[in-house]
Design a protein around this motif. Structure first.
Motif, PDB file in Angstrom:
ATOM      1  N   MET A  40       3.634   8.563  -1.335  1.00 26.86           N
ATOM      2  CA  MET A  40       3.347   9.891  -0.788  1.00 26.86           C
ATOM      3  C   MET A  40       2.818  10.824  -1.885  1.00 26.86           C
ATOM      4  SD  MET A  40       6.557  10.205   1.867  1.00 26.86           S
ATOM      5  CE  MET A  40       6.372  11.945   2.065  1.00 26.86           C
ATOM      6  N   ALA A  41       3.399  10.759  -3.067  1.00 28.69           N
ATOM      7  CA  ALA A  41       2.950  11.595  -4.179  1.00 28.69           C
ATOM      8  C   ALA A  41       1.534  11.210  -4.611  1.00 28.69           C
ATOM      9  CB  ALA A  41       3.914  11.480  -5.360  1.00 28.69           C
ATOM     10  N   VAL A  42       1.244   9.918  -4.654  1.00 33.09           N
ATOM     11  CA  VAL A  42      -0.089   9.444  -5.029  1.00 33.09           C
ATOM     12  C   VAL A  42      -1.111   9.891  -3.980  1.00 33.09           C
ATOM     13  CG1 VAL A  42      -1.511   7.357  -5.288  1.00 33.09           C
ATOM     14  CG2 VAL A  42       0.700   7.517  -6.441  1.00 33.09           C
ATOM     15  N   GLU A  43      -0.760   9.767  -2.713  1.00 33.63           N
ATOM     16  CA  GLU A  43      -1.663  10.191  -1.651  1.00 33.63           C
ATOM     17  C   GLU A  43      -1.982  11.682  -1.779  1.00 33.63           C
ATOM     18  OE1 GLU A  43      -0.706   7.039   1.942  1.00 33.63           O
ATOM     19  OE2 GLU A  43       0.437   8.908   1.877  1.00 33.63           O
ATOM     20  N   GLU A  44      -0.962  12.465  -2.042  1.00 32.42           N
ATOM     21  CA  GLU A  44      -1.154  13.911  -2.176  1.00 32.42           C
ATOM     22  C   GLU A  44      -1.977  14.244  -3.432  1.00 32.42           C
ATOM     23  OE1 GLU A  44       1.640  17.724  -3.048  1.00 32.42           O
ATOM     24  OE2 GLU A  44       2.272  16.415  -1.408  1.00 32.42           O
ATOM     25  N   GLU A  45      -1.645  13.612  -4.530  1.00 29.82           N
ATOM     26  CA  GLU A  45      -2.306  13.894  -5.810  1.00 29.82           C
ATOM     27  C   GLU A  45      -3.793  13.539  -5.776  1.00 29.82           C
ATOM     28  OE1 GLU A  45      -2.704  15.272  -9.610  1.00 29.82           O
ATOM     29  OE2 GLU A  45      -0.788  15.316  -8.532  1.00 29.82           O
ATOM     30  N   PHE A  46      -4.119  12.397  -5.155  1.00 30.48           N
ATOM     31  CA  PHE A  46      -5.495  11.908  -5.166  1.00 30.48           C
ATOM     32  C   PHE A  46      -6.258  12.222  -3.889  1.00 30.48           C
ATOM     33  CE2 PHE A  46      -3.548   9.488  -8.542  1.00 30.48           C
ATOM     34  CZ  PHE A  46      -4.552   9.382  -9.486  1.00 30.48           C
ATOM     35  N   GLY A  47      -5.573  12.750  -2.872  1.00 30.38           N
ATOM     36  CA  GLY A  47      -6.246  13.050  -1.614  1.00 30.38           C
ATOM     37  C   GLY A  47      -6.719  11.805  -0.890  1.00 30.38           C
ATOM     38  N   ILE A  48      -5.908  10.750  -0.957  1.00 30.28           N
ATOM     39  CA  ILE A  48      -6.267   9.471  -0.334  1.00 30.28           C
ATOM     40  C   ILE A  48      -5.143   9.033   0.593  1.00 30.28           C
ATOM     41  CG2 ILE A  48      -7.673   8.714  -2.290  1.00 30.28           C
ATOM     42  CD1 ILE A  48      -5.270   6.882  -3.087  1.00 30.28           C
ATOM     43  N   GLU A  49      -5.404   7.968   1.332  1.00 29.00           N
ATOM     44  CA  GLU A  49      -4.365   7.318   2.114  1.00 29.00           C
ATOM     45  C   GLU A  49      -4.222   5.902   1.570  1.00 29.00           C
ATOM     46  OE1 GLU A  49      -3.488   6.116   6.709  1.00 29.00           O
ATOM     47  OE2 GLU A  49      -4.470   8.029   6.297  1.00 29.00           O
ATOM     48  N   VAL A  50      -3.020   5.558   1.152  1.00 30.48           N
ATOM     49  CA  VAL A  50      -2.765   4.228   0.596  1.00 30.48           C
ATOM     50  C   VAL A  50      -2.521   3.260   1.744  1.00 30.48           C
ATOM     51  CG1 VAL A  50      -1.215   2.855  -0.845  1.00 30.48           C
ATOM     52  CG2 VAL A  50      -1.820   5.178  -1.538  1.00 30.48           C
ATOM     53  N   ASP A  51      -3.286   2.191   1.763  1.00 31.16           N
ATOM     54  CA  ASP A  51      -3.123   1.149   2.778  1.00 31.16           C
ATOM     55  C   ASP A  51      -1.815   0.409   2.515  1.00 31.16           C
ATOM     56  OD1 ASP A  51      -3.303  -0.984   4.539  1.00 31.16           O
ATOM     57  OD2 ASP A  51      -5.083  -1.850   3.621  1.00 31.16           O
ATOM     58  N   PRO A  52      -0.874   0.439   3.471  1.00 30.46           N
ATOM     59  CA  PRO A  52       0.415  -0.239   3.244  1.00 30.46           C
ATOM     60  C   PRO A  52       0.254  -1.714   2.913  1.00 30.46           C
ATOM     61  CG  PRO A  52       0.497   1.090   5.240  1.00 30.46           C
ATOM     62  CD  PRO A  52      -0.926   1.093   4.766  1.00 30.46           C
ATOM     63  N   ASP A  53      -0.749  -2.374   3.494  1.00 33.74           N
ATOM     64  CA  ASP A  53      -0.979  -3.793   3.198  1.00 33.74           C
ATOM     65  C   ASP A  53      -1.416  -4.007   1.757  1.00 33.74           C
ATOM     66  OD1 ASP A  53      -0.311  -4.521   5.806  1.00 33.74           O
ATOM     67  OD2 ASP A  53      -2.384  -4.361   6.498  1.00 33.74           O
ATOM     68  N   ALA A  54      -2.083  -3.013   1.189  1.00 34.18           N
ATOM     69  CA  ALA A  54      -2.537  -3.127  -0.198  1.00 34.18           C
ATOM     70  C   ALA A  54      -1.357  -3.204  -1.159  1.00 34.18           C
ATOM     71  CB  ALA A  54      -3.440  -1.959  -0.558  1.00 34.18           C
ATOM     72  N   LEU A  55      -0.236  -2.609  -0.775  1.00 33.07           N
ATOM     73  CA  LEU A  55       0.933  -2.597  -1.658  1.00 33.07           C
ATOM     74  C   LEU A  55       1.529  -3.987  -1.852  1.00 33.07           C
ATOM     75  CD1 LEU A  55       2.656   0.686  -0.493  1.00 33.07           C
ATOM     76  CD2 LEU A  55       1.292   0.303  -2.544  1.00 33.07           C
ATOM     77  N   ALA A  56       1.174  -4.922  -0.994  1.00 30.06           N
ATOM     78  CA  ALA A  56       1.659  -6.296  -1.158  1.00 30.06           C
ATOM     79  C   ALA A  56       0.922  -7.019  -2.283  1.00 30.06           C
ATOM     80  CB  ALA A  56       1.502  -7.063   0.145  1.00 30.06           C
ATOM     81  N   ASP A  57      -0.180  -6.449  -2.736  1.00 27.77           N
ATOM     82  CA  ASP A  57      -0.966  -7.049  -3.815  1.00 27.77           C
ATOM     83  C   ASP A  57      -0.218  -6.904  -5.138  1.00 27.77           C
ATOM     84  OD1 ASP A  57      -2.799  -7.778  -5.755  1.00 27.77           O
ATOM     85  OD2 ASP A  57      -4.435  -6.610  -4.906  1.00 27.77           O
ATOM     86  N   PRO A  58       0.089  -8.022  -5.800  1.00 25.09           N
ATOM     87  CA  PRO A  58       0.814  -7.943  -7.075  1.00 25.09           C
ATOM     88  C   PRO A  58       0.086  -7.111  -8.137  1.00 25.09           C
ATOM     89  CG  PRO A  58       0.725 -10.214  -6.302  1.00 25.09           C
ATOM     90  CD  PRO A  58      -0.143  -9.399  -5.389  1.00 25.09           C
ATOM     91  N   ALA A  59      -1.229  -6.985  -8.025  1.00 19.85           N
ATOM     92  CA  ALA A  59      -1.987  -6.197  -8.996  1.00 19.85           C
ATOM     93  C   ALA A  59      -1.637  -4.712  -8.911  1.00 19.85           C
ATOM     94  CB  ALA A  59      -3.481  -6.391  -8.777  1.00 19.85           C
ATOM     95  N   LEU A  60      -1.082  -4.287  -7.788  1.00 19.10           N
ATOM     96  CA  LEU A  60      -0.711  -2.883  -7.608  1.00 19.10           C
ATOM     97  C   LEU A  60       0.759  -2.632  -7.904  1.00 19.10           C
ATOM     98  CD1 LEU A  60      -2.590  -2.062  -4.297  1.00 19.10           C
ATOM     99  CD2 LEU A  60      -3.390  -1.862  -6.641  1.00 19.10           C
ATOM    100  N   ALA A  61       1.452  -3.641  -8.372  1.00 19.88           N
ATOM    101  CA  ALA A  61       2.899  -3.552  -8.543  1.00 19.88           C
ATOM    102  C   ALA A  61       3.327  -2.868  -9.829  1.00 19.88           C
ATOM    103  CB  ALA A  61       3.514  -4.955  -8.485  1.00 19.88           C
TER     104      ALA A  61
END
Length: 82
Positions: A40-61
């Motif tokens: 939520m903080a990242v979405e607010e800071e960058f003005g984006i919507e984070v795809d929940p499926d993207a969070l499963a990517d180990p590169a984003l961990a």
């Protein structure tokens, strides 16, 4: 936002200490509730919507991976200059 500033955001939102931005969030002690707050903080800071499926990517961990993702999404969402 540079890596140091992003690490401070992670520390503030998740109440953890980032010593290496490549360390996986889970290894820093970030639990699922902190992950939601961080997204939520990242979405607010960058003005984006984070795809929940993207969070499963180990590169984003890690803080570094999440910052790269947020910057890429923010760049893709930016309107083209005329």
């Amino acid at each position: 936002m540079n890596q140091s500033q992003f690490d401070q955001l992670v520390e503030r939102v998740c109440a953890v200490r980032v010593t290496d931005p490549q360390t996986p969030l889970v290894d820093l002690g970030v639990d699922s509730l902190h992950t939601i707050a961080l997204v939520m903080a990242v979405e607010e800071e960058f003005g984006i919507e984070v795809d929940p499926d993207a969070l499963a990517d180990p590169a984003l961990a890690s803080p570094a991976g999440l910052l790269q993702y947020a910057q890429a999404q923010a760049g893709a969402a930016a309107p083209a200059a005329v």
